[in-house]
Write a protein that holds these residues in place. Structure first.
Motif, PDB file in Angstrom:
ATOM      1  N   ALA A 139      -0.493  -9.539  -0.326  1.00 55.90           N
ATOM      2  CA  ALA A 139      -0.516 -10.917  -0.834  1.00 55.90           C
ATOM      3  C   ALA A 139      -1.057 -10.939  -2.259  1.00 55.90           C
ATOM      4  N   LEU A 140      -2.079 -10.129  -2.513  1.00 58.66           N
ATOM      5  CA  LEU A 140      -2.655 -10.106  -3.863  1.00 58.66           C
ATOM      6  C   LEU A 140      -1.634  -9.562  -4.861  1.00 58.66           C
ATOM      7  N   GLU A 141      -0.940  -8.505  -4.460  1.00 63.00           N
ATOM      8  CA  GLU A 141       0.076  -7.943  -5.363  1.00 63.00           C
ATOM      9  C   GLU A 141       1.169  -8.964  -5.658  1.00 63.00           C
ATOM     10  N   GLU A 142       1.574  -9.661  -4.603  1.00 65.60           N
ATOM     11  CA  GLU A 142       2.625 -10.665  -4.797  1.00 65.60           C
ATOM     12  C   GLU A 142       2.125 -11.807  -5.672  1.00 65.60           C
ATOM     13  N   ALA A 143       0.876 -12.219  -5.450  1.00 66.62           N
ATOM     14  CA  ALA A 143       0.314 -13.304  -6.249  1.00 66.62           C
ATOM     15  C   ALA A 143       0.239 -12.894  -7.721  1.00 66.62           C
ATOM     16  N   MET A 144      -0.176 -11.627  -7.956  1.00 66.96           N
ATOM     17  CA  MET A 144      -0.289 -11.150  -9.341  1.00 66.96           C
ATOM     18  C   MET A 144       1.077 -11.068  -9.998  1.00 66.96           C
ATOM     19  N   HIS A 181       3.508 -12.977  -9.233  1.00 69.66           N
ATOM     20  CA  HIS A 181       3.987 -14.350  -9.406  1.00 69.66           C
ATOM     21  C   HIS A 181       3.270 -15.056 -10.558  1.00 69.66           C
ATOM     22  N   TYR A 182       1.948 -14.971 -10.588  1.00 71.37           N
ATOM     23  CA  TYR A 182       1.188 -15.748 -11.569  1.00 71.37           C
ATOM     24  C   TYR A 182       0.837 -14.983 -12.836  1.00 71.37           C
ATOM     25  N   GLY A 183       0.807 -13.655 -12.744  1.00 75.11           N
ATOM     26  CA  GLY A 183       0.444 -12.866 -13.932  1.00 75.11           C
ATOM     27  C   GLY A 183      -0.924 -13.252 -14.450  1.00 75.11           C
ATOM     28  N   ASP A 184      -1.041 -13.388 -15.777  1.00 73.28           N
ATOM     29  CA  ASP A 184      -2.362 -13.679 -16.354  1.00 73.28           C
ATOM     30  C   ASP A 184      -2.584 -15.174 -16.568  1.00 73.28           C
ATOM     31  N   THR A 185      -1.819 -15.999 -15.852  1.00 76.98           N
ATOM     32  CA  THR A 185      -1.993 -17.450 -16.064  1.00 76.98           C
ATOM     33  C   THR A 185      -3.112 -18.026 -15.205  1.00 76.98           C
ATOM     34  N   VAL A 186      -3.600 -17.256 -14.274  1.00 74.58           N
ATOM     35  CA  VAL A 186      -4.678 -17.755 -13.412  1.00 74.58           C
ATOM     36  C   VAL A 186      -5.760 -16.684 -13.252  1.00 74.58           C
ATOM     37  N   ARG A 187      -6.873 -17.111 -12.679  1.00 73.93           N
ATOM     38  CA  ARG A 187      -7.858 -16.137 -12.233  1.00 73.93           C
ATOM     39  C   ARG A 187      -7.649 -15.916 -10.741  1.00 73.93           C
ATOM     40  N   TYR A 188      -8.154 -14.805 -10.253  1.00 74.68           N
ATOM     41  CA  TYR A 188      -7.964 -14.475  -8.847  1.00 74.68           C
ATOM     42  C   TYR A 188      -9.321 -14.394  -8.156  1.00 74.68           C
ATOM     43  N   ARG A 189      -9.444 -15.171  -7.093  1.00 78.12           N
ATOM     44  CA  ARG A 189     -10.675 -15.074  -6.305  1.00 78.12           C
ATOM     45  C   ARG A 189     -10.389 -14.028  -5.231  1.00 78.12           C
ATOM     46  N   VAL A 190     -11.023 -12.878  -5.381  1.00 76.44           N
ATOM     47  CA  VAL A 190     -10.694 -11.769  -4.475  1.00 76.44           C
ATOM     48  C   VAL A 190     -11.898 -11.348  -3.652  1.00 76.44           C
ATOM     49  N   PHE A 191     -11.580 -10.715  -2.571  1.00 74.34           N
ATOM     50  CA  PHE A 191     -12.563 -10.268  -1.590  1.00 74.34           C
ATOM     51  C   PHE A 191     -12.439  -8.747  -1.524  1.00 74.34           C
ATOM     52  N   ILE A 192     -13.543  -8.052  -1.586  1.00 74.48           N
ATOM     53  CA  ILE A 192     -13.454  -6.588  -1.634  1.00 74.48           C
ATOM     54  C   ILE A 192     -14.172  -5.947  -0.447  1.00 74.48           C
ATOM     55  N   ASP A 193     -13.476  -5.012   0.196  1.00 73.09           N
ATOM     56  CA  ASP A 193     -14.118  -4.144   1.175  1.00 73.09           C
ATOM     57  C   ASP A 193     -14.403  -2.825   0.469  1.00 73.09           C
ATOM     58  N   LEU A 194     -15.638  -2.371   0.561  1.00 75.54           N
ATOM     59  CA  LEU A 194     -16.019  -1.137  -0.145  1.00 75.54           C
ATOM     60  C   LEU A 194     -16.080   0.037   0.831  1.00 75.54           C
ATOM     61  N   TYR A 195     -15.639   1.191   0.349  1.00 76.92           N
ATOM     62  CA  TYR A 195     -15.660   2.395   1.181  1.00 76.92           C
ATOM     63  C   TYR A 195     -16.414   3.519   0.470  1.00 76.92           C
ATOM     64  N   SER A 196     -17.128   4.277   1.274  1.00 74.81           N
ATOM     65  CA  SER A 196     -17.810   5.453   0.737  1.00 74.81           C
ATOM     66  C   SER A 196     -17.726   6.547   1.799  1.00 74.81           C
ATOM     67  N   TYR A 203     -10.821  -1.846  -1.219  1.00 71.87           N
ATOM     68  CA  TYR A 203      -9.625  -2.528  -0.719  1.00 71.87           C
ATOM     69  C   TYR A 203      -9.776  -3.979  -1.171  1.00 71.87           C
ATOM     70  N   ILE A 204      -8.898  -4.379  -2.069  1.00 78.57           N
ATOM     71  CA  ILE A 204      -9.053  -5.696  -2.698  1.00 78.57           C
ATOM     72  C   ILE A 204      -7.982  -6.649  -2.153  1.00 78.57           C
ATOM     73  N   MET A 205      -8.450  -7.766  -1.646  1.00 85.43           N
ATOM     74  CA  MET A 205      -7.506  -8.751  -1.100  1.00 85.43           C
ATOM     75  C   MET A 205      -7.871 -10.127  -1.625  1.00 85.43           C
ATOM     76  N   LEU A 206      -7.012 -11.080  -1.400  1.00 82.77           N
ATOM     77  CA  LEU A 206      -7.342 -12.439  -1.806  1.00 82.77           C
ATOM     78  C   LEU A 206      -8.442 -12.974  -0.884  1.00 82.77           C
ATOM     79  N   TYR A 207      -9.206 -13.907  -1.384  1.00 84.67           N
ATOM     80  CA  TYR A 207     -10.383 -14.395  -0.669  1.00 84.67           C
ATOM     81  C   TYR A 207     -10.035 -14.882   0.735  1.00 84.67           C
ATOM     82  N   ASP A 208      -8.927 -15.606   0.830  1.00 79.56           N
ATOM     83  CA  ASP A 208      -8.531 -16.147   2.136  1.00 79.56           C
ATOM     84  C   ASP A 208      -8.267 -15.041   3.147  1.00 79.56           C
TER      85      ASP A 208
END
Lengths: 189, 289
Positions: free
Chosen positions: B170-175, B177-192, B262-267
């Motif tokens: 969804a994030l890739e598709e949103a990017m 679609h919108y490109g640099d015209t918006v900001r993205y509120r994203v949610f990140i899962d971190l791995y180590s 792993y970066i996804m949209l906030y929703d």
């Protein structure tokens, strides 16, 4: 030997001129060998598969006239021969890899069973290419590198300068999309 | 049909796609060439700066200090005290103001207010705070930050390797679609080390600070839930590692070498879909309704 274009080479096949094979080998030999090696992972076997490809091309042209897609035509034969060789010779130690790819692709089949493909090759061609046409270029290339050229995830990640995780994620999503696409379009494989 | 037959049937792929996949390669840029070019640029900049610094001493003599009665300056060479007789013409006619004078502007920027707790000094741009501005309208509506796009996508069950960043579909598709015209509120899962780490862990907080230092807007959200069990009360804290990122910041994500993202949209991260196209936050460019 003067290098010929694809049309010229196909013309030689049609005239049953044996130099057609020499021209083919000169122009595409190394690439075909690479396709085969990628599958069988053995130089000697890859060379044999390459030679078998020329013999098969000799049989198939005519009636086929791949004037505009000679390489793809030959590579398809090479892939087929190499894949069969891999299944026949478990000593090649590649059967596990082929099994892995088969298992991955089985996830794309909406209802896998032991009955042979229920639709014609033409219908399946439309289905697969219809799906690939909907993917963006990068995802399509990754999918084809994996399931046509049978590249390892590591090789794909190097080729496209991305992490292995990203390649795995992309493939995972492509497979899901393909299954959804086949289901939605009503293809009963 | 089984997978092995389907693998054979892949031969039906269009020849044009086969050729394209063979020719396409995105090789990594040569690191040495990149750093070589950077070093060369730095040399040019350094040489230029040196030339600019040296030039005035050759072409323009030093400006003498104002000649006020009784004023003296120290001679740069023989350290002898000299008195000036004439006021040099080069000096401005208007009054010269200095620190403490009215209207004096210091060339050194005034430091901002010190955050109450520097360790958690994540910038949270007030302009992007939620105020309940939901939008379920058409895509043509003006948006300034999005947190969802289309349906929630499935997160693959795999860890992200260190130094890598994977985007949700969804994030890739949103990017796209919108490109640099918006900001993205994203949610990140971190791995180590192949394991997902808590967004409230020390490592995550350090990472938030690192990204802040690189001008990312990080919002480490904490939700505390208290449950009263009668005899005892439990409190559970949930941490969301989120960014309000620009397109370029995501596209060229500055991943740390010791973490996978792993970066996804906030929703998607919160599992709440607010609308078909995601929540829109009202900010400076308000939603055009």
């Amino acid at each position: 030997m003067k290098a010929l274009d694809d049309n010229g080479i196909v013309e030689l096949y049609l005239q049953r001129d044996e130099t057609a094979i020499k021209h083919t080998a000169e122009k595409y030999g190394s690439r075909l060998r690479a396709v085969s090696y990628n599958i069988v992972s053995d130089s000697l076997t890859a060379e044999e598969c390459e030679n078998d490809t020329y013999m098969e091309a000799w049989k198939r042209i005519p009636p086929h006239e791949p004037r505009t897609y000679l390489y793809a035509f030959l590579a398809r034969i090479t892939r087929n021969i190499s894949l069969n060789r891999c299944r026949e010779q478990s000593a090649l130690k590649r059967s596990a890899f082929v099994g892995e790819l088969s298992a991955e692709l089985e996830q794309c089949i909406p209802a896998p069973d032991d009955i042979e493909c229920r639709i014609t090759d033409e219908e399946l061609r439309l289905a697969i290419n219809g799906f690939l046409g909907k993917l963006d270029e990068e995802k399509r290339n990754i999918f084809i590198r994996r399931y046509w050229y049978m590249d390892s995830v590591s090789d794909i990640s190097k080729r496209f300068a991305m992490s292995e995780s990203k390649v795995k994620t992309t493939l995972f999503r492509c497979r899901n999309r393909l299954r959804d696409y086949l289901e939605k379009e009503g293809y009963d494989l | 049909m089984r997978g092995n037959e389907f693998l054979d049937k892949m031969e039906l792929i269009d020849p044009a796609y086969i050729e394209a996949a063979e020719n396409k390669q995105n090789k990594r840029k040569n690191t040495w060439a990149k750093y070589g070019a950077l070093a060369a640029c730095l040399c040019v900049v350094a040489a230029g700066a040196f030339a600019i610094y040296k030039e005035p001493s050759v072409q323009n003599p030093p400006i003498p200090a104002p000649d006020l009665p009784g004023t003296s300056v120290t001679h740069p060479i023989n350290t002898e005290m000299i008195n000036r007789e004439d006021r040099p013409e080069i000096l401005p006619t208007h009054p010269v103001i200095g620190p403490g004078d009215e209207g004096y502007i210091s060339p050194i920027p005034t430091p901002g207010p010190v955050p109450e707790n520097p360790q958690y000094s994540f910038i949270y741009d007030g302009a992007f705070e939620t105020d309940g501005a939901f939008d379920t309208g058409e895509l043509s509506d003006v948006r300034n930050m999005i947190s969802g796009f289309g349906e929630l996508t499935q997160k693959p069950d795999m860890a992200v390797e260190e130094g890598g960043a994977c985007f949700s579909d969804a994030l890739e598709e949103a990017m796209e679609h919108y490109g640099d015209t918006v900001r993205y509120r994203v949610f990140i899962d971190l791995y180590s080390d192949g394991v997902q780490i808590s967004s409230g862990s020390e490592q995550a907080i350090e990472e938030a600070q690192r990204l802040c230092d690189m001008d990312y807007i990080v919002a480490l959200e904490t939700f505390t839930q208290t449950e009263d069990h009668g005899e005892y009360v439990t409190t559970n804290a949930t941490y969301y590692f989120t960014l309000h990122a620009e397109y370029e910041q995501l596209k060229n994500f500055a991943a740390a070498e010791n973490l996978g993202y792993y970066i996804m949209l906030y929703d998607e991260g919160t599992g709440i879909s607010s609308s078909s196209y995601g929540v829109v936050f009202s900010g400076s460019a308000a939603v055009d309704k």
